[in-house]
Design a protein around this motif. Structure first.
Motif, short mmCIF file in Angstrom:
data_model
loop_
_atom_site.label_atom_id
_atom_site.label_comp_id
_atom_site.label_asym_id
_atom_site.label_seq_id
_atom_site.Cartn_x
_atom_site.Cartn_y
_atom_site.Cartn_z
N GLY A 27 0.83 -1.20 0.00
CA GLY A 27 0.00 0.00 0.00
C GLY A 27 0.86 1.25 0.00
N GLN A 28 0.26 2.36 0.35
CA GLN A 28 0.97 3.62 0.46
C GLN A 28 0.69 4.23 1.82
OE1 GLN A 28 0.29 6.49 -2.62
NE2 GLN A 28 1.23 5.26 -4.22
N TRP A 29 1.70 4.87 2.39
CA TRP A 29 1.51 5.56 3.65
C TRP A 29 0.68 6.83 3.43
CZ3 TRP A 29 2.37 3.60 8.26
CH2 TRP A 29 3.36 2.64 8.46
N THR A 30 -0.17 7.14 4.38
CA THR A 30 -0.86 8.43 4.42
C THR A 30 -0.33 9.19 5.64
OG1 THR A 30 -2.68 7.62 5.80
CG2 THR A 30 -2.92 7.40 3.40
N ASP A 31 -0.58 10.50 5.67
CA ASP A 31 -0.13 11.27 6.83
C ASP A 31 -0.80 10.78 8.11
OD1 ASP A 31 -2.64 12.16 6.16
OD2 ASP A 31 -2.02 14.20 5.66
N VAL A 32 -2.09 10.40 8.00
CA VAL A 32 -2.80 9.88 9.18
C VAL A 32 -2.23 8.53 9.60
CG1 VAL A 32 -5.04 9.12 10.06
CG2 VAL A 32 -4.90 11.13 8.57
N GLY A 33 -1.94 7.69 8.60
CA GLY A 33 -1.39 6.37 8.90
C GLY A 33 -0.02 6.45 9.56
N LEU A 34 0.81 7.35 9.07
CA LEU A 34 2.13 7.53 9.67
C LEU A 34 2.03 8.10 11.08
CD1 LEU A 34 4.60 8.84 6.93
CD2 LEU A 34 4.78 6.75 8.29
N GLU A 35 1.10 9.02 11.26
CA GLU A 35 0.91 9.60 12.60
C GLU A 35 0.56 8.51 13.61
OE1 GLU A 35 -1.96 12.91 14.85
OE2 GLU A 35 -2.33 12.32 12.77
N ALA A 36 -0.35 7.61 13.22
CA ALA A 36 -0.77 6.53 14.11
C ALA A 36 0.35 5.51 14.34
CB ALA A 36 -2.00 5.84 13.54
N ALA A 37 1.06 5.18 13.25
CA ALA A 37 2.13 4.18 13.37
C ALA A 37 3.26 4.68 14.25
CB ALA A 37 2.65 3.82 11.98
N LEU A 38 3.63 5.94 14.10
CA LEU A 38 4.69 6.50 14.94
C LEU A 38 4.25 6.59 16.40
CD1 LEU A 38 6.01 9.30 12.55
CD2 LEU A 38 7.25 7.26 13.27
N ALA A 39 2.98 6.95 16.60
CA ALA A 39 2.46 6.98 17.98
C ALA A 39 2.53 5.61 18.62
CB ALA A 39 1.03 7.51 17.98
N GLY A 40 2.36 4.57 17.79
CA GLY A 40 2.41 3.21 18.29
C GLY A 40 3.77 2.79 18.81
N ILE A 41 4.84 3.49 18.39
CA ILE A 41 6.18 3.18 18.89
C ILE A 41 6.70 4.31 19.80
CG2 ILE A 41 6.79 1.68 16.97
CD1 ILE A 41 8.32 3.98 15.72
N GLY A 42 5.75 5.12 20.29
CA GLY A 42 6.11 6.13 21.28
C GLY A 42 6.64 7.43 20.74
N ILE A 43 6.41 7.71 19.45
CA ILE A 43 6.89 8.97 18.86
C ILE A 43 5.67 9.80 18.46
CG2 ILE A 43 8.16 10.00 16.94
CD1 ILE A 43 9.95 7.59 16.93
N ASN A 44 5.51 10.94 19.10
CA ASN A 44 4.35 11.79 18.86
C ASN A 44 4.65 12.83 17.78
OD1 ASN A 44 2.76 10.55 20.91
ND2 ASN A 44 3.85 11.75 22.46
N VAL A 45 3.89 12.77 16.73
CA VAL A 45 4.01 13.75 15.65
C VAL A 45 2.64 13.86 14.98
CG1 VAL A 45 4.79 11.98 14.03
CG2 VAL A 45 5.26 14.36 13.53
N ASP A 46 2.20 15.05 14.67
CA ASP A 46 0.88 15.22 14.05
C ASP A 46 1.00 15.20 12.53
OD1 ASP A 46 1.18 18.12 13.02
OD2 ASP A 46 1.69 18.30 15.14
N LYS A 47 -0.13 14.99 11.89
CA LYS A 47 -0.13 14.84 10.44
C LYS A 47 0.31 16.12 9.72
CE LYS A 47 -5.06 15.94 9.76
NZ LYS A 47 -6.33 15.43 9.20
N ARG A 48 0.08 17.29 10.33
CA ARG A 48 0.52 18.53 9.70
C ARG A 48 2.04 18.60 9.63
NH1 ARG A 48 -3.54 23.39 11.77
NH2 ARG A 48 -5.46 22.50 10.89
N SER A 49 2.69 18.09 10.66
CA SER A 49 4.16 18.05 10.63
C SER A 49 4.64 17.13 9.52
CB SER A 49 4.70 17.58 11.98
OG SER A 49 4.39 18.51 13.00
N ILE A 50 3.97 15.99 9.37
CA ILE A 50 4.34 15.05 8.31
C ILE A 50 4.14 15.69 6.94
CG2 ILE A 50 3.73 12.83 7.25
CD1 ILE A 50 2.95 11.88 10.09
N GLN A 51 3.04 16.43 6.77
CA GLN A 51 2.80 17.13 5.52
C GLN A 51 3.90 18.17 5.27
OE1 GLN A 51 -1.11 18.71 6.20
NE2 GLN A 51 -2.14 16.74 5.91
N SER A 52 4.36 18.81 6.34
CA SER A 52 5.42 19.80 6.23
C SER A 52 6.74 19.15 5.80
CB SER A 52 5.59 20.53 7.56
OG SER A 52 6.60 21.51 7.48
#
Length: 268
Positions: free
Chosen positions: A35-60
């Motif tokens: 598949g392809q990563w989305t900003d929401v998917g990456l936000e959730a996956a990173l949160a799952g390993i203890g790294i907090n980042v919002d989708k706007r940062s990923i878009q940036s």
């Protein structure tokens, strides 16, 4: 899970787009298509390993407007694979291009009119020199004595070990080894760069039986983990190996032996 090696990208933005569009680390469908990563998917996956980042940062990040911190890039590398060596390849690729992105921004800032100031030149002491100064006043005359001592070693506590004697918690060799049996496939190397200033470069030259077989230059910054490794799936060839660490005009060397005899080593 889908895995792909980092591409030889020209920019961090290009590598991030490849990572997202290729779906590196995502499950593969029944048809074998990732598949392809989305900003929401990456936000959730990173949160799952203890790294907090919002989708706007990923878009940036993807737009190139901002440069991710090292911690965030290491998180992306962790999502790429469950294999330690594959994760570290992604980490190295991310960090290299992150440094390039920061250097480009720094040059742009220095080139802008607002960044041009008439600042007095500052004397920069070489970090390897210890300076002793004494001011003596005699009959109204001041004598200044500067004693420059010899340079300190560029690196200290150099240790070689196999994976069995490497602590994943401290990232250190728990035992210093200078002889290894035939069949060695992964060599771990740890050392301290106490006398190299932050941001300065240092080079590792590798020799086998006196012949240079590999050279790599890195930066002493937050991306340097304090250890490195060599991995050859086919195993190290027998011989005497020497690691030479160089920074500026200073060098330090240490050797180790693998088995006995002669053979050809191919760097991977």
């Amino acid at each position: 899970m889908f895995y792909a090696e980092p591409i030889d990208a020209d920019s961090l933005r290009e590598l991030l787009h490849y990572y997202v569009q290729s779906g590196v680390g995502l499950p593969v469908s029944e048809k074998g298509v990732p598949g392809q990563w989305t900003d929401v998917g990456l936000e959730a996956a990173l949160a799952g390993i203890g790294i907090n980042v919002d989708k706007r940062s990923i878009q940036s990040w993807l737009s190139g407007a901002s440069v991710p911190k090292v911690e965030k890039l290491k998180g992306l590398a962790s999502l790429a694979s469950s294999d330690r060596f594959e994760r570290e390849r992604w980490t190295a690729a991310f960090i290299r291009l992150r440094r390039k992105a920061l250097d480009e921004r720094r040059r742009e800032q220095q080139a802008s009119p607002a960044a041009t100031t008439n600042q007095p030149a500052r004397l920069r002491w070489h970090p390897a020199l210890a300076v002793l100064a004494a001011v003596i006043s005699l009959a109204g005359v001041t004598y200044v004595i500067l004693q420059l001592l010899g340079p300190a070693p560029v690196a200290e506590n150099i240790r070689f070990c196999d994976e069995e004697h490497f602590s994943t918690d401290t990232k250190r060799c728990t035992q210093s080894m200078t002889e290894f049996p035939d069949g060695l496939k992964t060599l771990m190397i740890t050392f301290d760069l106490n006398n190299v200033a932050k941001g300065e470069t240092f080079t590792r030259n590798w020799y086998r039986n006196g012949r240079n077989i590999h050279t790599k230059t890195s930066f002493h910054d937050e991306a340097w983990p304090g250890y490195t490794y060599w991995h050859w799936p086919e195993g190290f060839d027998d011989g005497e190996y020497t690691l030479q660490i160089v920074s500026g005009d200073r060098t330090v060397t240490k050797t180790f032996q693998v088995g006995k005899g002669e053979g050809e080593l191919v760097y991977h």
